[in-house]
Design a protein around this motif. Sequence first.
Motif, short mmCIF file in Angstrom:
data_model
loop_
_atom_site.label_atom_id
_atom_site.label_comp_id
_atom_site.label_asym_id
_atom_site.label_seq_id
_atom_site.Cartn_x
_atom_site.Cartn_y
_atom_site.Cartn_z
N ALA A 161 0.83 -1.29 -0.10
CA ALA A 161 0.00 0.13 0.03
C ALA A 161 0.85 1.12 -0.28
CB ALA A 161 -0.97 0.06 1.20
N ASN A 162 0.07 2.17 -0.31
CA ASN A 162 1.12 3.76 -0.36
C ASN A 162 0.51 4.21 0.91
OD1 ASN A 162 2.53 4.30 -2.45
ND2 ASN A 162 0.85 4.55 -3.81
N ILE A 163 1.64 5.42 1.25
CA ILE A 163 1.26 6.00 2.68
C ILE A 163 -0.06 6.81 2.53
CG2 ILE A 163 2.94 7.69 2.24
CD1 ILE A 163 3.36 7.12 5.46
N GLU A 164 -0.19 7.36 1.18
CA GLU A 164 -1.18 8.39 1.13
C GLU A 164 -2.71 7.84 1.35
OE1 GLU A 164 1.20 7.85 -1.39
OE2 GLU A 164 2.33 9.68 -0.52
N GLU A 165 -2.57 6.48 0.96
CA GLU A 165 -4.08 6.07 1.13
C GLU A 165 -4.45 5.21 2.55
OE1 GLU A 165 -4.09 1.68 -0.71
OE2 GLU A 165 -2.47 3.10 -2.02
N TYR A 188 13.16 6.41 10.73
CA TYR A 188 12.51 6.82 11.55
C TYR A 188 11.34 7.76 11.29
CZ TYR A 188 10.99 10.05 15.45
OH TYR A 188 10.17 10.39 16.53
N LYS A 189 11.77 8.51 9.92
CA LYS A 189 10.79 9.41 9.46
C LYS A 189 9.42 8.61 8.75
CE LYS A 189 13.43 10.30 5.33
NZ LYS A 189 14.76 11.21 5.07
N THR A 190 9.65 7.47 8.20
CA THR A 190 8.74 6.67 7.77
C THR A 190 7.79 6.13 8.84
OG1 THR A 190 10.34 5.85 6.00
CG2 THR A 190 8.22 4.81 6.06
N TYR A 191 8.54 5.60 10.03
CA TYR A 191 7.63 5.37 10.92
C TYR A 191 6.78 6.28 11.39
CZ TYR A 191 6.76 4.03 16.06
OH TYR A 191 5.99 3.95 17.01
N TYR A 193 2.79 6.57 11.71
CA TYR A 193 2.17 6.71 13.00
C TYR A 193 1.14 8.16 12.73
CZ TYR A 193 1.54 6.15 17.93
OH TYR A 193 0.80 5.92 19.06
N ASN A 194 1.78 9.17 12.13
CA ASN A 194 0.73 10.28 12.10
C ASN A 194 -0.16 10.09 11.10
OD1 ASN A 194 0.71 13.25 12.31
ND2 ASN A 194 1.26 13.12 9.94
N GLU A 195 -0.25 9.32 10.25
CA GLU A 195 -1.47 9.12 9.28
C GLU A 195 -2.45 8.28 10.24
OE1 GLU A 195 -2.22 10.15 6.10
OE2 GLU A 195 -0.34 11.28 6.64
N VAL A 251 20.28 16.35 14.68
CA VAL A 251 18.97 16.14 15.06
C VAL A 251 17.99 16.93 13.91
CG1 VAL A 251 16.83 15.99 16.43
CG2 VAL A 251 19.08 15.13 17.24
N ASN A 252 17.46 16.23 13.11
CA ASN A 252 16.43 17.17 11.98
C ASN A 252 15.09 16.20 12.29
OD1 ASN A 252 15.39 18.61 10.10
ND2 ASN A 252 16.60 17.60 8.12
N THR A 253 14.32 16.69 12.82
CA THR A 253 13.26 16.02 13.26
C THR A 253 12.12 15.75 11.97
OG1 THR A 253 12.23 18.01 14.13
CG2 THR A 253 12.91 16.49 15.56
N PRO A 254 11.53 14.96 11.82
CA PRO A 254 10.70 14.83 10.58
C PRO A 254 9.26 15.96 10.65
CG PRO A 254 10.57 12.93 11.74
CD PRO A 254 11.55 13.56 12.47
N GLN A 255 8.66 15.61 9.76
CA GLN A 255 7.41 16.71 9.59
C GLN A 255 6.11 15.64 9.90
OE1 GLN A 255 7.44 18.43 5.83
NE2 GLN A 255 8.44 20.35 6.79
N ALA A 256 5.24 16.43 10.44
CA ALA A 256 4.00 15.48 10.86
C ALA A 256 2.89 16.57 10.93
CB ALA A 256 3.92 14.82 12.23
N SER A 257 1.61 16.30 10.94
CA SER A 257 0.72 17.15 11.28
C SER A 257 -0.14 17.05 12.44
CB SER A 257 -0.38 16.88 9.88
OG SER A 257 -0.97 15.52 9.90
N GLU A 258 -0.34 15.92 13.12
CA GLU A 258 -0.91 15.82 14.36
C GLU A 258 -0.17 16.00 15.44
OE1 GLU A 258 -4.13 15.06 13.46
OE2 GLU A 258 -3.31 15.05 11.37
N LEU A 259 0.11 17.33 15.77
CA LEU A 259 0.92 17.75 16.80
C LEU A 259 0.28 18.15 17.99
CD1 LEU A 259 3.47 19.72 14.44
CD2 LEU A 259 3.76 17.38 15.31
N THR A 260 0.96 18.04 19.31
CA THR A 260 0.40 18.49 20.27
C THR A 260 1.47 19.17 21.04
OG1 THR A 260 0.87 16.28 21.22
CG2 THR A 260 -1.60 16.99 21.09
N LYS A 261 1.34 20.41 21.49
CA LYS A 261 2.24 21.26 22.20
C LYS A 261 2.65 20.67 23.44
CE LYS A 261 1.08 26.08 21.47
NZ LYS A 261 0.34 27.17 22.10
N LEU A 262 4.06 20.85 23.61
CA LEU A 262 4.52 20.53 25.04
C LEU A 262 4.22 21.70 25.83
CD1 LEU A 262 7.97 18.82 24.36
CD2 LEU A 262 5.91 17.70 25.42
#
Lengths: 185, 155
Positions: free
Chosen positions: A82-86, A123-126, A130-132, B46-57
């Motif tokens: 599968a794709n992460i977008e779906e 880690y960024k994939t993980y 998790y974010n999705e 350390v270059n943290t990845p991007q995400a959308s479901e964030l909560t503030k600390l």
Amino acid sequence: MAKKSSKDRLTNEINAGSMADIAFLLLIFFLVTTTIVQDKGITVKLPPWSEEEVDATKLKTRNVFSVLVNAQNQLLVRDEPANIEELKDRAKEFIMNPRGQEDLAEKPTKAIISLKNDRGTEYKTYLAVYNELKAAYNELWDEEAQRKYGTEYSDNMPTEQKRAIKGKIPFVLSEAEPTAFGDEK
Amino acid sequence: MSKFSKKRGKATPAISTASLPDIIFMLLFFFMVVTVLRDSSLMVKVNTPQASELTKLEEKSLVNYLYIGRPTDQYKEQYGTSPRLQLGDKFATVDDIPLFLEKHKIKVAENKRARITSSLKVDGDVTMGIVQDIKTQLRKSNQLKVNYSAKPKSE
């Protein structure tokens, strides 16, 4: 003579003209060192440690949404690539099962998302996966809150409303012990 | 006759700067309060990845930071390029985590200890192996509130 001069000095005022300069200096120092950027991130509650492995075999397969990530950062969702977008939409459909399909969750309270990765997964994939999954739940909570209370889901909602929503659609994500095929040497 | 000609000749009154220090001090206090001085310099990238479901600390005093990444150029020769954990201002191993958590815990008031959060600042290119080991160690130390640090997604 000496007495007289000290009397003179009493009447003198300390020159406060340079006060602004000193304050400016300090101000610039703090301006430079300040970081206003807020620390943000995905908050996770880890399960307490227990020695024995959780046995997932007694769960019905239709209630388990398995997501596997391998060392090449590829996804396997319910045994097919599968794709992460779906991922988000599939997770949402799986949890709510709007058309009552046989192979999706019986009801939201029974839905379990199982996430398994490899030790070689980036880690960024993980985190993206998790974010999705978290986004899927957040959207479902949002929809539920809109339907029931006419507001969007937020942390400052009354606690009982939040509890009602989370009771209806609980966030169950179990993370299995990762495989070690692609571990870094 | 005109309004403007009247003013001519009069010396322009100097603006009083007596309150300037007060204004500056006000600004100064504002910045002093919001400033958080960096207490540890990073030895790992350390270059943290991007995400959308964030909560503030919330409440910085209740947060302890664990940095995971590859050593920066400066430390590459000594420590290699495989991902390392940094606690405070030095490299550490997974076994040092319980002591690190305990040291932070005793500084926090007892009624707030349940709200202590561990912020994992992990580089995006690190593999999950070390992250998993650290997660396991955190679970064993009963530190279950974890925040995966991430940047907001810019679309």
